[in-house]
Scaffold this active site. Structure first.
Site, mmCIF file in Angstrom:
data_model
loop_
_atom_site.group_PDB
_atom_site.id
_atom_site.type_symbol
_atom_site.label_atom_id
_atom_site.label_comp_id
_atom_site.label_asym_id
_atom_site.label_seq_id
_atom_site.Cartn_x
_atom_site.Cartn_y
_atom_site.Cartn_z
ATOM 1 N N ARG A 108 0.865 -1.190 0.000
ATOM 2 C CA ARG A 108 0.000 0.000 0.000
ATOM 3 C C ARG A 108 0.897 1.235 0.000
ATOM 4 N NH1 ARG A 108 -5.069 2.216 3.432
ATOM 5 N NH2 ARG A 108 -6.042 0.662 2.089
ATOM 6 N N HIS A 135 -7.468 0.766 -6.299
ATOM 7 C CA HIS A 135 -7.714 0.029 -5.046
ATOM 8 C C HIS A 135 -8.495 -1.247 -5.397
ATOM 9 C CE1 HIS A 135 -7.901 -0.724 -0.900
ATOM 10 N NE2 HIS A 135 -8.694 0.234 -0.475
ATOM 11 N N GLN A 138 -10.438 -3.477 -2.845
ATOM 12 C CA GLN A 138 -11.650 -2.799 -2.374
ATOM 13 C C GLN A 138 -12.812 -3.053 -3.347
ATOM 14 O OE1 GLN A 138 -12.102 -0.642 0.510
ATOM 15 N NE2 GLN A 138 -14.200 -1.073 -0.091
ATOM 16 N N ASP A 230 -16.790 8.410 -1.174
ATOM 17 C CA ASP A 230 -15.479 8.230 -0.529
ATOM 18 C C ASP A 230 -15.035 9.605 -0.029
ATOM 19 O OD1 ASP A 230 -12.951 7.323 0.249
ATOM 20 O OD2 ASP A 230 -12.188 7.062 -1.787
ATOM 21 N N CYS A 271 -16.122 2.955 1.144
ATOM 22 C CA CYS A 271 -14.975 2.078 1.428
ATOM 23 C C CYS A 271 -14.477 2.249 2.867
ATOM 24 C CB CYS A 271 -13.850 2.371 0.442
ATOM 25 S SG CYS A 271 -13.385 4.115 0.415
ATOM 26 N N ARG A 299 -14.007 -7.179 2.895
ATOM 27 C CA ARG A 299 -12.599 -6.976 2.531
ATOM 28 C C ARG A 299 -11.799 -8.219 2.892
ATOM 29 N NH1 ARG A 299 -10.222 -2.286 2.248
ATOM 30 N NH2 ARG A 299 -8.783 -3.515 0.988
HETATM 31 N N1 CP Z 1 -11.105 0.814 2.772
HETATM 32 C C1 CP Z 1 -9.814 0.748 3.151
HETATM 33 O O1 CP Z 1 -8.913 0.468 2.355
HETATM 34 O O2 CP Z 1 -9.587 0.972 4.460
HETATM 35 P P1 CP Z 1 -8.167 1.154 5.142
HETATM 36 O O3 CP Z 1 -7.571 2.421 4.611
HETATM 37 O O4 CP Z 1 -8.478 1.222 6.619
HETATM 38 O O5 CP Z 1 -7.311 -0.040 4.808
HETATM 39 N N1 NVA Z 2 -9.562 7.332 -1.585
HETATM 40 C C1 NVA Z 2 -9.187 6.968 -0.240
HETATM 41 C C2 NVA Z 2 -9.488 5.524 0.008
HETATM 42 C C3 NVA Z 2 -9.155 5.038 1.379
HETATM 43 C C4 NVA Z 2 -9.452 3.580 1.545
HETATM 44 C C5 NVA Z 2 -7.715 7.260 -0.041
HETATM 45 O O1 NVA Z 2 -6.917 6.966 -0.935
HETATM 46 O O2 NVA Z 2 -7.348 7.796 1.006
#
Ligand code: CP
Ligand code: NVA
Length: 312
Positions: A108, A135, A138, A230, A271, A299
């Site tokens: 990540r 993502h 997700q 989001d 999400c 998830r």
């Molecule tokens: N939805 C999601 O990816 O959550 P986190 O950022 O907590 O992993």
């Molecule tokens: N768009 C958001 C998603 C978090 C799961 C981000 O990248 O912060």
């Protein structure tokens, strides 16, 4: 359908066929049923997973770590403070070394290029747990949640309202184009998804029958089976927060927007993490149409399915 995904990485979902995606979703459903009936099988015994994080995470980290660990695998968390990621050592060298020690790698972080390089040089499956651009894990959980609500998802309408160029909106565009789900992004012109991605999705949508559209008009929530939003400023974009609040306030999901769909059965998806009072009001996210907790739980099941399908 006969599908084998052994050894495959999951970087964008663009290179997965509709059958491969449906296979993962079916496996996730099975994994969820097994988990509910207490059937844990040690399927990752003797396997190792490197979990690399440049950005924070609750759901993704916990999904990978618990899904892998409860089946007997050994997950190792490596934050950006623990490991060289293109600092003192090249990323290619780090990838080669991790590939010798781990059965798979989760990444990540910021650049999509980083996760692609890890996949290219490690020789083990690499999973994109979120980058600035995509993502994909997700999106699998999101569609699983729609399947649980509606059964067949082909021909359903999913509407995303908010920052139309973010990682979550982009991955939804990919998966909907593949699976024949109509997908509308409601966003101001400044935040339109980029033309390159739209160009990649267009032939996929044509093949599946999905109608993909982008509009600034909030009335386009009409007929949505699922309404998704989001955060307005994603991780790494904190400095843009004030500008986004101004730009995106008309795109908040509140009960009046939910009612505009004209369908009582419309579900609300997010999400998470969410900012109540910005992209969604508390009455919606905490109300009867919200499926966000199922979505968060899914998830874990979808991520377990991805690892079961791909780790040799
Ligand atoms: N939805 C999601 O990816 O959550 P986190 O950022 O907590 O992993
Ligand atoms: N768009 C958001 C998603 C978090 C799961 C981000 O990248 O912060």
């Amino acid at each position: 359908m006969s599908v084998s995904l052994l050894g495959r990485s999951l970087l964008t979902l663009l290179d997965y066929t509709p059958d491969e995606i449906l296979y993962l979703l079916k496996l996730a459903k099975k994994v969820k049923e097994e988990s509910k009936s207490g059937k844990i099988k040690n399927r990752f015994q003797g396997k190792t997973l490197a979990m690399l994080f440049e950005k924070l995470s609750t759901r993704t980290r916990c999904s990978f770590e618990t899904a892998f660990g409860e089946e007997g695998g050994h997950p190792v968390l490596l934050s950006k403070n623990d490991i060289q990621l293109g600092g003192k050592e090249t990323l290619e060298d780090t990838a080669r070394v991790l590939g010798r020690m781990f059965s798979a790698i989760q990444f990540r972080g910021f650049k999509q290029e980083t996760v692609e390089t890890l996949a290219k040089y490690s020789q083990v499956p690499v999973y994109n747990g979120l980058t600035d651009l995509f993502h994909p894990t997700q999106a699998l959980a999101d569609i699983m949640t729609m399947q649980e609500s509606f059964g067949e998802i082909k021909g359903r309408k999913l509407v995303f309202t908010g920052d139309g160029r973010n990682n979550v909106a982009r991955s939804l565009m990919v998966i909907c184009s593949k699976l024949g789900i109509h997908f509308t992004v409601i966003t101001p012109a400044e935040l339109n998804p980029d033309d390159a991605l739209r160009g990649q999705c267009a032939p996929l949508a044509e093949a599946s029958g999905a109608v993909i559209s982008v509009t600034p008009n909030i009335d386009s929530v009409k007929d949505a089976d699922a309404l998704y939003t989001d955060v307005w400023a994603s991780m790494g974009e904190e400095s843009k927060k004030n500008e986004r609040v101004k730009l995106l306030s008309p795109y908040q999901v509140n009960q009046s927007v939910m009612n505009k769909t004209g369908k009582k059965e419309t579900i609300f998806l997010h999400c998470l993490p969410a900012v109540r009072g910005e992209e969604v009001t508390a009455d919606v996210i905490d109300g009867p149409q919200s499926r966000v907790w199922d979505q968060a739980e899914n998830r874990k099941h979808t991520i377990k399915a991805v690892m079961l399908a791909t780790i040799k």
